[in-house]
Write a protein that holds these residues in place. Sequence first.
Motif, PDB file in Angstrom:
ATOM      1  N   VAL A  23      60.219  76.088 -11.800  1.00  0.00           N
ATOM      2  CA  VAL A  23      60.069  76.466 -10.386  1.00  0.00           C
ATOM      3  C   VAL A  23      60.849  75.498  -9.492  1.00  0.00           C
ATOM      4  O   VAL A  23      61.516  75.903  -8.536  1.00  0.00           O
ATOM      5  N   LYS A  24      60.791  74.223  -9.827  1.00  0.00           N
ATOM      6  CA  LYS A  24      61.516  73.193  -9.069  1.00  0.00           C
ATOM      7  C   LYS A  24      63.012  73.526  -8.995  1.00  0.00           C
ATOM      8  O   LYS A  24      63.610  73.549  -7.917  1.00  0.00           O
ATOM      9  N   SER A  25      63.607  73.821 -10.159  1.00  0.00           N
ATOM     10  CA  SER A  25      65.052  74.079 -10.156  1.00  0.00           C
ATOM     11  C   SER A  25      65.386  75.385  -9.443  1.00  0.00           C
ATOM     12  O   SER A  25      66.407  75.482  -8.759  1.00  0.00           O
ATOM     13  N   LYS A  26      64.514  76.394  -9.557  1.00  0.00           N
ATOM     14  CA  LYS A  26      64.762  77.664  -8.861  1.00  0.00           C
ATOM     15  C   LYS A  26      64.720  77.459  -7.339  1.00  0.00           C
ATOM     16  O   LYS A  26      65.536  78.016  -6.606  1.00  0.00           O
ATOM     17  N   LEU A  27      63.753  76.657  -6.878  1.00  0.00           N
ATOM     18  CA  LEU A  27      63.655  76.398  -5.437  1.00  0.00           C
ATOM     19  C   LEU A  27      64.849  75.569  -4.953  1.00  0.00           C
ATOM     20  O   LEU A  27      65.404  75.812  -3.876  1.00  0.00           O
ATOM     21  N   GLU A  28      65.246  74.592  -5.759  1.00  0.00           N
ATOM     22  CA  GLU A  28      66.383  73.748  -5.365  1.00  0.00           C
ATOM     23  C   GLU A  28      67.681  74.553  -5.346  1.00  0.00           C
ATOM     24  O   GLU A  28      68.549  74.323  -4.495  1.00  0.00           O
ATOM     25  N   ASN A  29      67.795  75.532  -6.251  1.00  0.00           N
ATOM     26  CA  ASN A  29      68.970  76.416  -6.228  1.00  0.00           C
ATOM     27  C   ASN A  29      69.033  77.235  -4.937  1.00  0.00           C
ATOM     28  O   ASN A  29      70.109  77.657  -4.522  1.00  0.00           O
ATOM     29  N   LEU A  30      67.879  77.440  -4.318  1.00  0.00           N
ATOM     30  CA  LEU A  30      67.832  78.172  -3.043  1.00  0.00           C
ATOM     31  C   LEU A  30      68.008  77.230  -1.844  1.00  0.00           C
ATOM     32  O   LEU A  30      67.953  77.664  -0.698  1.00  0.00           O
ATOM     33  N   GLY A  31      68.160  75.929  -2.130  1.00  0.00           N
ATOM     34  CA  GLY A  31      68.418  74.985  -1.044  1.00  0.00           C
ATOM     35  C   GLY A  31      67.210  74.197  -0.571  1.00  0.00           C
ATOM     36  O   GLY A  31      67.293  73.441   0.400  1.00  0.00           O
ATOM     37  N   TYR A  32      66.067  74.344  -1.258  1.00  0.00           N
ATOM     38  CA  TYR A  32      64.865  73.610  -0.853  1.00  0.00           C
ATOM     39  C   TYR A  32      64.812  72.231  -1.521  1.00  0.00           C
ATOM     40  O   TYR A  32      65.377  72.038  -2.600  1.00  0.00           O
ATOM     41  N   THR A  33      64.132  71.310  -0.872  1.00  0.00           N
ATOM     42  CA  THR A  33      63.898  69.982  -1.450  1.00  0.00           C
ATOM     43  C   THR A  33      62.504  69.988  -2.055  1.00  0.00           C
ATOM     44  O   THR A  33      61.546  70.449  -1.413  1.00  0.00           O
ATOM     45  N   THR A  34      62.362  69.483  -3.282  1.00  0.00           N
ATOM     46  CA  THR A  34      61.055  69.539  -3.952  1.00  0.00           C
ATOM     47  C   THR A  34      60.721  68.207  -4.609  1.00  0.00           C
ATOM     48  O   THR A  34      61.593  67.360  -4.812  1.00  0.00           O
ATOM     49  N   GLN A  35      59.451  68.060  -4.943  1.00  0.00           N
ATOM     50  CA  GLN A  35      58.990  66.858  -5.644  1.00  0.00           C
ATOM     51  C   GLN A  35      57.853  67.275  -6.576  1.00  0.00           C
ATOM     52  O   GLN A  35      56.953  68.023  -6.176  1.00  0.00           O
ATOM     53  N   LEU A  36      57.873  66.819  -7.840  1.00  0.00           N
ATOM     54  CA  LEU A  36      56.797  67.128  -8.790  1.00  0.00           C
ATOM     55  C   LEU A  36      55.657  66.136  -8.632  1.00  0.00           C
ATOM     56  O   LEU A  36      55.891  64.933  -8.534  1.00  0.00           O
ATOM     57  N   VAL A  37      54.422  66.646  -8.632  1.00  0.00           N
ATOM     58  CA  VAL A  37      53.238  65.778  -8.563  1.00  0.00           C
ATOM     59  C   VAL A  37      52.304  66.153  -9.723  1.00  0.00           C
ATOM     60  O   VAL A  37      51.492  67.083  -9.612  1.00  0.00           O
ATOM     61  N   PRO A  38      52.420  65.451 -10.881  1.00  0.00           N
ATOM     62  CA  PRO A  38      51.554  65.784 -12.024  1.00  0.00           C
ATOM     63  C   PRO A  38      50.115  65.296 -11.812  1.00  0.00           C
ATOM     64  O   PRO A  38      49.885  64.212 -11.287  1.00  0.00           O
ATOM     65  N   VAL A  39      49.153  66.142 -12.214  1.00  0.00           N
ATOM     66  CA  VAL A  39      47.726  65.825 -12.039  1.00  0.00           C
ATOM     67  C   VAL A  39      47.005  66.152 -13.346  1.00  0.00           C
ATOM     68  O   VAL A  39      47.261  67.198 -13.944  1.00  0.00           O
ATOM     69  N   LYS A  40      46.104  65.291 -13.815  1.00  0.00           N
ATOM     70  CA  LYS A  40      45.321  65.593 -15.033  1.00  0.00           C
ATOM     71  C   LYS A  40      44.190  66.551 -14.686  1.00  0.00           C
ATOM     72  O   LYS A  40      43.561  66.423 -13.648  1.00  0.00           O
ATOM     73  N   SER A  41      43.920  67.504 -15.583  1.00  0.00           N
ATOM     74  CA  SER A  41      42.815  68.434 -15.324  1.00  0.00           C
ATOM     75  C   SER A  41      41.664  68.186 -16.288  1.00  0.00           C
ATOM     76  O   SER A  41      41.855  67.674 -17.388  1.00  0.00           O
TER      77      SER A  41
END
Length: 310
Positions: A23-41
């Motif tokens: 999803v990150k790369s798809k959004l960045e390909n559309l020009g958006y800036t993103t950041q991953l935030v991993p969380v334990k469940s």
Amino acid sequence: MLKKTIRIGTRDSELALWQANTVKSKLENLGYTTQLVPVKSDGDLVLDKPLYEMGITGIFTKTLDVAMITGIVDIAVHSMKDVPTLLPNGIVQTAVLERASSEDILVTPPFAPHKKGIDWEQPCTIATGSLRRQAQWLHRYPNHKVVDLRGNVNTRLQKLKDNNWQGAIFAKAGLQRINLLPENYIDLSWMLPAPAQGAMVIVALENDEFSKEATSKLNHSTSEICTHIEREFLSTLEGGCTAPIGALAEIIGNEILFKGCLFSLDGQSKLEIERKVLVSEYKGFGKECAKFILSNGGSELMSSIKNQMG
């Protein structure tokens, strides 16, 4: 316009990270800036209890829901089959990505004889943490034993190596996504998948117009329609109780072919439906199919499942 950084919440298992990075790369390909935030469940941390004892509804999504509502992340990416049919207040589905394979597969241990060498008529031990897979397996092979199997994909593959089982059941898509699909597996095309199996979903806060608009560009309408029908079938049958339910909707030409099933926990009782509808008439179709099951023995079967599960 593309000013805000979209913080993507994800579980920290290898598969969840793969999904979030997609999803990150798809959004960045559309020009958006993103950041991953991993969380334990909680679902990843407690491995010694079957899922249904932990109040399965949202066990894998709850932590990320809280992170979203408290403003730590903006969106979350999930395996859609893990997401409760009723989303928490204030959280909405914004996109279903193009679906991968919905099939279940049986992975046999690396040292086991080739699939033609396993005699399924003999007593066998098969591992799965899913009531749906367990019931369908026992329906087909009543003389087999099914044992509980928990943990992320990597943990479960390791447990298969460490135990003297004839096989363990996995979703094909999950193994394919992280390049762990082994040579020694058998397609279980006779087994109906979990509703929305193989599909990834993005959720965001209802009042976050920026993230909603950005992620909605990743929606795949065919996958959205099919998963909607399957989840509507599930939601109408379940009424908040976990049960062995399988469902698959496929668009063929201008029609949708739907197959659904409900089993008793021991796999002995089976109720099923197969129906077609025009794609243009898909709304309410899942509910209609579930009502057919409920009025033909499903209500009684659901009551007995609820009683058995306490």
